[in-house]
Design an enzyme around this catalytic site. Structure first.
Site, PDB file in Angstrom:
ATOM      1  N   ASN A  57       0.881  -1.174   0.000  1.00  0.00           N
ATOM      2  CA  ASN A  57       0.000   0.000   0.000  1.00  0.00           C
ATOM      3  C   ASN A  57       0.914   1.217   0.000  1.00  0.00           C
ATOM      4  OD1 ASN A  57      -1.799   2.061   0.495  1.00  0.00           O
ATOM      5  ND2 ASN A  57      -2.200   1.482   2.630  1.00  0.00           N
ATOM      6  N   TRP A  58       1.030   1.840  -1.157  1.00  0.00           N
ATOM      7  CA  TRP A  58       1.964   2.962  -1.261  1.00  0.00           C
ATOM      8  C   TRP A  58       1.452   4.238  -0.621  1.00  0.00           C
ATOM      9  CZ3 TRP A  58       4.545   3.019  -6.800  1.00  0.00           C
ATOM     10  CH2 TRP A  58       5.500   1.984  -6.850  1.00  0.00           C
ATOM     11  N   LYS A  59       0.160   4.306  -0.336  1.00  0.00           N
ATOM     12  CA  LYS A  59      -0.435   5.537   0.215  1.00  0.00           C
ATOM     13  C   LYS A  59      -0.131   6.709  -0.734  1.00  0.00           C
ATOM     14  CE  LYS A  59      -0.003   3.443   4.697  1.00  0.00           C
ATOM     15  NZ  LYS A  59       0.013   3.598   6.124  1.00  0.00           N
ATOM     16  N   HIS A  85      -9.458   1.691   4.375  1.00  0.00           N
ATOM     17  CA  HIS A  85      -8.227   1.857   5.162  1.00  0.00           C
ATOM     18  C   HIS A  85      -8.493   2.847   6.291  1.00  0.00           C
ATOM     19  CE1 HIS A  85      -4.168   2.935   6.281  1.00  0.00           C
ATOM     20  NE2 HIS A  85      -3.781   1.805   5.715  1.00  0.00           N
ATOM     21  N   GLU A  88      -6.867   5.218   7.385  1.00  0.00           N
ATOM     22  CA  GLU A  88      -6.563   6.617   7.042  1.00  0.00           C
ATOM     23  C   GLU A  88      -7.721   7.251   6.271  1.00  0.00           C
ATOM     24  OE1 GLU A  88      -2.762   5.897   5.187  1.00  0.00           O
ATOM     25  OE2 GLU A  88      -1.939   5.335   7.130  1.00  0.00           O
ATOM     26  N   GLU A 144      -5.693  -4.368  10.413  1.00  0.00           N
ATOM     27  CA  GLU A 144      -4.649  -3.384  10.655  1.00  0.00           C
ATOM     28  C   GLU A 144      -4.947  -2.593  11.922  1.00  0.00           C
ATOM     29  OE1 GLU A 144      -2.508  -2.391   6.720  1.00  0.00           O
ATOM     30  OE2 GLU A 144      -4.190  -1.040   6.928  1.00  0.00           O
ATOM     31  N   GLY A 174       2.336   2.531  10.641  1.00  0.00           N
ATOM     32  CA  GLY A 174       3.339   3.582  10.456  1.00  0.00           C
ATOM     33  C   GLY A 174       4.028   4.012  11.739  1.00  0.00           C
ATOM     34  N   SER A 231       3.134  -1.831  10.325  1.00  0.00           N
ATOM     35  CA  SER A 231       4.575  -1.953  10.541  1.00  0.00           C
ATOM     36  C   SER A 231       5.116  -3.358  10.258  1.00  0.00           C
ATOM     37  CB  SER A 231       4.951  -1.504  11.960  1.00  0.00           C
ATOM     38  OG  SER A 231       4.584  -0.142  12.146  1.00  0.00           O
ATOM     39  N   GLY A 240       2.791  -1.027   4.175  1.00  0.00           N
ATOM     40  CA  GLY A 240       2.929   0.375   3.796  1.00  0.00           C
ATOM     41  C   GLY A 240       4.389   0.719   3.554  1.00  0.00           C
ATOM     42  N   GLY A 241       5.023   1.283   4.562  1.00  0.00           N
ATOM     43  CA  GLY A 241       6.403   1.767   4.467  1.00  0.00           C
ATOM     44  C   GLY A 241       7.373   0.817   3.769  1.00  0.00           C
TER      45      GLY A 241
HETATM   46  P1  PGA Z   1       2.750   0.472   7.517  1.00  0.00           P
HETATM   47  O1  PGA Z   1       1.312   0.693   6.827  1.00  0.00           O
HETATM   48  O2  PGA Z   1       3.260  -0.867   6.999  1.00  0.00           O
HETATM   49  O3  PGA Z   1       3.590   1.621   7.029  1.00  0.00           O
HETATM   50  O4  PGA Z   1       2.529   0.451   8.978  1.00  0.00           O
HETATM   51  C1  PGA Z   1       0.419  -0.351   6.661  1.00  0.00           C
HETATM   52  C2  PGA Z   1      -0.876   0.157   6.076  1.00  0.00           C
HETATM   53  O5  PGA Z   1      -1.337   1.228   6.521  1.00  0.00           O
HETATM   54  O6  PGA Z   1      -1.466  -0.464   5.180  1.00  0.00           O
END
Ligand code: PGA
Length: 258
Positions: free
Chosen positions: A13-15, A99, A101, A170, A176, A216, A237-238
């Site tokens: 997930n590149w956001k 998600h 966010e 999640e 994050g 994470s 994500g990251g």
């Molecule tokens: P993260 O993000 O791996 O950077 O914690 C995961 C996500 O929000 O899908």
């Protein structure tokens, strides 16, 4: 993971990261180091403007491209929005829905549900997210909260389509933050999600659905998380922004021993 009954899926997930040019660069690098996938499906969900570059670059590979959101309406006066059929036509296979966010920006369980139904109708694989806040975990209501999100998100999804849905657990406090749920904490919730699905659908379908952990997840902790019986992959994500890190997670999912 339980490869006998269900798919293992490693999804990035590149956001709101990377431009189309950077996408092209990333994909070129990824292709040179990508292991020959033995078991797991690999998806990369990218910003809408990066979809064409990602699809073009990964055409001859086993990596499926996805979007990070969709609008549930087929077309119309929704300035700035993107419909599911547009994503399909652009070459997407997956779409992340709900998600945390986006929920924080006002997306409700009813919105999530409408998007899941629209994605399935269009032939996309919805990656439906759920997760509790730290406050909810500390109040001891994680299971109830997650069960509610799952029940509302899947409302109206028929038995014959449930296997197409991927669920991503999640915990918001782990996204994050570098603070991963322990494998036991993540397994407990993923197992609970499968129980909720089993109550709504047949046990055969509950056994077949892929449930991912996200928050994470990285090249260091992936192996242990994926070794849990009800964790069928990751939403990353990251660590999905760096080809080498993402590949290490794919390799962890390809381990023959778990
Ligand atoms: P993260 O993000 O791996 O950077 O914690 C995961 C996500 O929000 O899908």
């Amino acid at each position: 993971m339980n490869r006998k009954y269900r798919k293992t899926v490693i999804a990035g997930n590149w956001k709101m990261n990377k431009t189309p040019s950077e996408t092209k660069e990333f994909m070129t690098q990824l292709k040179t180091i990508m292991p020959r996938g033995r078991w797991c499906d690999v998806a990369l969900c990218v910003p809408a403007v990066c979809i064409p570059a990602a699809v073009r670059a990964m055409r001859e590979t086993r990596v499926g491209i996805g979007a990070e959101n969709c609008n549930p309406n087929p077309s119309g006066a929704y300035t700035g929005e993107i419909a599911t059929n547009m994503l399909v036509d652009a070459g997407c296979k997956y779409v992340i829905i709900g998600h945390s966010e986006r929920r924080a920006m006002g997306e409700t369980d009813a919105d999530v549900n409408a998007k899941v139904l629209a994605a399935l109708e269009a032939g996309l694989v919805p990656i439906m997210c759920c997760g509790e806040t730290l406050e909810q975990r500390e109040a001891g209501i994680t299971d109830e909260w997650i069960a509610m999100q799952i029940k509302l998100g899947l409302k109206g999804v028929p038995e014959e389509k449930i296997r197409k849905v991927i669920i991503a657990y999640e915990p918001i406090w782990a996204i994050g933050t570098g603070r991963t749920a322990t494998p036991e904490q993540a397994e407990e919730v993923c197992e609970n999600i499968r129980t909720v699905v089993r109550k709504l659908y047949s046990s055969k379908n509950a056994r077949a659905i892929s449930i991912l952990y996200g928050g994470s997840m990285n090249e260091k902790n992936a192996f242990e998380l994926l070794a849990q019986p009800d964790i069928d992959g990751g939403l990353i994500g990251g660590a999905s922004l760096v080809p080498e890190k993402f590949v290490k997670i794919i390799e962890a999912a390809n381990q023959p021993t778990v």
